[in-house]
Design a protein around this motif. Structure first.
Motif, short mmCIF file in Angstrom:
data_model
loop_
_atom_site.label_atom_id
_atom_site.label_comp_id
_atom_site.label_asym_id
_atom_site.label_seq_id
_atom_site.Cartn_x
_atom_site.Cartn_y
_atom_site.Cartn_z
N SER A 28 -4.84 -20.15 0.45
CA SER A 28 -6.26 -19.81 0.60
C SER A 28 -6.99 -21.00 1.19
CB SER A 28 -6.86 -19.45 -0.76
OG SER A 28 -8.27 -19.26 -0.68
N CYS A 29 -7.88 -20.75 2.14
CA CYS A 29 -8.69 -21.81 2.75
C CYS A 29 -10.17 -21.45 2.60
CB CYS A 29 -8.32 -21.98 4.22
SG CYS A 29 -6.61 -22.48 4.51
N PRO A 30 -10.72 -21.66 1.42
CA PRO A 30 -12.10 -21.23 1.17
C PRO A 30 -13.15 -22.02 1.93
CG PRO A 30 -11.26 -22.49 -0.68
CD PRO A 30 -10.10 -22.26 0.24
N ALA A 31 -12.80 -23.21 2.39
CA ALA A 31 -13.80 -24.05 3.08
C ALA A 31 -13.39 -24.34 4.52
CB ALA A 31 -14.01 -25.35 2.32
N ALA A 134 -15.11 -25.29 -3.84
CA ALA A 134 -15.23 -24.14 -2.93
C ALA A 134 -14.38 -22.97 -3.43
CB ALA A 134 -14.79 -24.55 -1.53
N PHE A 135 -13.22 -23.27 -3.99
CA PHE A 135 -12.29 -22.22 -4.38
C PHE A 135 -12.86 -21.32 -5.48
CE2 PHE A 135 -8.12 -21.06 -6.58
CZ PHE A 135 -7.82 -20.05 -5.68
N VAL A 136 -13.51 -21.92 -6.50
CA VAL A 136 -14.00 -21.11 -7.62
C VAL A 136 -15.11 -20.15 -7.20
CG1 VAL A 136 -13.35 -22.78 -9.39
CG2 VAL A 136 -15.65 -22.87 -8.39
N ASN A 137 -15.71 -20.38 -6.04
CA ASN A 137 -16.77 -19.50 -5.55
C ASN A 137 -16.29 -18.57 -4.45
OD1 ASN A 137 -19.17 -20.51 -7.08
ND2 ASN A 137 -18.62 -22.43 -6.07
N HIS A 138 -14.97 -18.48 -4.29
CA HIS A 138 -14.37 -17.66 -3.23
C HIS A 138 -13.73 -16.42 -3.83
CE1 HIS A 138 -11.65 -16.66 0.17
NE2 HIS A 138 -12.57 -17.27 0.90
N ALA A 331 -17.57 -24.51 -15.21
CA ALA A 331 -18.92 -24.17 -14.73
C ALA A 331 -19.08 -22.69 -14.42
CB ALA A 331 -19.26 -25.01 -13.50
N VAL A 332 -17.97 -21.99 -14.15
CA VAL A 332 -18.07 -20.54 -13.91
C VAL A 332 -17.68 -19.75 -15.16
CG1 VAL A 332 -17.75 -20.74 -11.41
CG2 VAL A 332 -15.73 -20.48 -12.87
N GLY A 333 -17.69 -20.42 -16.30
CA GLY A 333 -17.54 -19.74 -17.57
C GLY A 333 -16.13 -19.54 -18.08
N ILE A 334 -15.17 -20.28 -17.53
CA ILE A 334 -13.77 -20.12 -17.93
C ILE A 334 -13.35 -21.32 -18.78
CG2 ILE A 334 -11.38 -20.01 -17.09
CD1 ILE A 334 -12.52 -18.64 -14.57
N PRO A 335 -12.78 -21.09 -19.98
CA PRO A 335 -12.34 -22.21 -20.81
C PRO A 335 -11.23 -23.00 -20.13
CG PRO A 335 -11.55 -20.13 -21.71
CD PRO A 335 -12.51 -19.79 -20.61
#
Length: 378
Positions: A28-31, A134-138, A331-335
């Motif tokens: 994956s290349c999110p950026a 970038a990845f966690v928002n992709h 930050a995206v709510g994952i432990p």
């Protein structure tokens, strides 16, 4: 080799490992196309359940080879069993231990309910926006359905393993301090260096207060207090000319108990009390990220803890003193838990002659094997 060719070689190496393990492989290349995130997936028997993510980063910090007694990228092992390599602790070891543990689980025909995603991301060492941030928002990340993350920790020089459930908030601030320029032979007022001196006193008075907290309370660890350090000073054009401005950069890591609004107000007050013109630029201004719960309300933690208990390992939950990619996932709510199974090992991340003993590395594979069985099947 160019940076791109090194990255390409790493991706190809991981692809070969995926083929050997007979697991799914994806890039994956999110950026950016030259900042790939590699994902190796072991599909569980109940793939609808939230998955377990095992994170590692491809990049390492630079080396000063003249200070190493072994070639830093040869992974030499000496007669004592020490493996010398950049990344031996931070964190090539962990990424390979993940895959070795999966190989053992497959060999032992262990059934896993939850899917495992092993990720290798770029740019962790430079807080780069092109890696995990970038990845966690992709969408590629969202499709993984991650319920729990394991990421890197730090070596422990004692028998106790360090386990990290949160991180301090990172701010990096550039102060641009203006003052009266002029000839270096004069005693002019309102010079930039005088204002810098005032500001430095404020910074180091605060720093000493945090040092005293650590000295006065033996229960506290570095991650429980706030650190502030001057990392760069720039200014001046010529040896006999007073500078019109000086730039001062500081690195701040705030404890979980700090109110960020109050801390920023204190910074602004310092600048105002100087009585001179000081511009404040936030180079990095991360928001507060709640720590992962480490009690019975978090079933992933309970499963993790049951694994280390069965192995009779002694652990110490801590706040990570620096920063890792786990912060972006929290930050995206994952432990998320930071854990590198390295005890009785000196802390040598980013140091010369970074090493990990082979016995510690091999024991870490067994530890991950038990942890993965538990967290995938609770």
């Amino acid at each position: 080799m160019t940076e791109k060719s090194k990255t390409d070689a790493c991706v190809e190496f991981l692809k070969k490992l995926a083929e050997e393990l007979k697991v799914e492989f994806k890039v994956s290349c999110p950026a950016k196309d030259d900042r790939p995130t590699v994902i190796l997936s072991v599909i569980g028997t109940q793939p609808e359940l939230p998955a377990i993510m095992l994170n590692s980063h491809m990049d390492v910090v630079p080396v000063f080879e003249e200070f190493w007694t072994h070639k830093p990228f040869d992974a030499d092992i000496d007669e004592e069993g020490k493996i010398f390599a950049r990344g031996a602790q931070d964190m090539k070891c962990v990424g390979m231990q993940y895959l070795a543990a999966i190989r053992r689980l497959k060999r032992h025909n262990v059934t896993l309910k939850r899917t495992i995603h092993v990720t290798f991301v770029p740019d962790e060492e430079i807080f780069g926006p092109d890696g995990m941030k970038a990845f966690v928002n992709h969408n590629d990340f969202r499709q993984l359905n991650v319920g729990f993350l394991l990421d890197e920790g730090i070596a422990s020089p004692t028998n106790v393993f360090s386990v990290f459930y949160g991180e301090r908030t990172c701010w990096q601030i550039l102060f641009r301090i203006h003052g009266q320029p002029g000839h270096g032979s004069l005693l002019l007022e309102d010079t930039a260096a005088e204002s810098m001196h005032f500001l430095l006193n404020k910074i180091y008075d605060f720093r000493r207060s945090q040092e005293k907290m650590l000295e006065d309370n033996p229960i506290l660890e570095l991650g429980d207090v706030t650190t502030i350090n001057v990392t760069r000073i720039n200014g001046g054009k010529q040896r006999n000319v007073l500078p019109a401005f000086i730039e001062l950069t500081v690195d701040i890591r705030m404890a979980l108990t700090v109110n960020l609004d109050d801390f920023e107000a204190m910074i602004n007050r310092w600048a105002k009390e100087c009585g001179k013109k000081i511009e404040i630029e936030f180079v990095t201004k991360e928001p507060f990220c709640p720590p992962t719960k480490i009690d019975d309300s978090n079933a992933y933690w309970t499963a993790f803890k049951s694994a280390v208990d069965e192995l009779n390992l002694e652990i110490k939950p801590l706040v990570f003193p620096a920063g890792t990619d786990a912060a972006y996932v929290r930050a995206v709510g994952i432990p998320a838990i930071g854990f590198s199974p390295m005890n009785n090992t000196p802390v040598l991340l980013h140091d010369h002659d970074e090493f990990l003993h082979a016995d510690v590395y091999l024991k870490g594979i067994e530890i991950y094997e038990k942890i993965l069985e538990k967290v995938c099947n609770f």
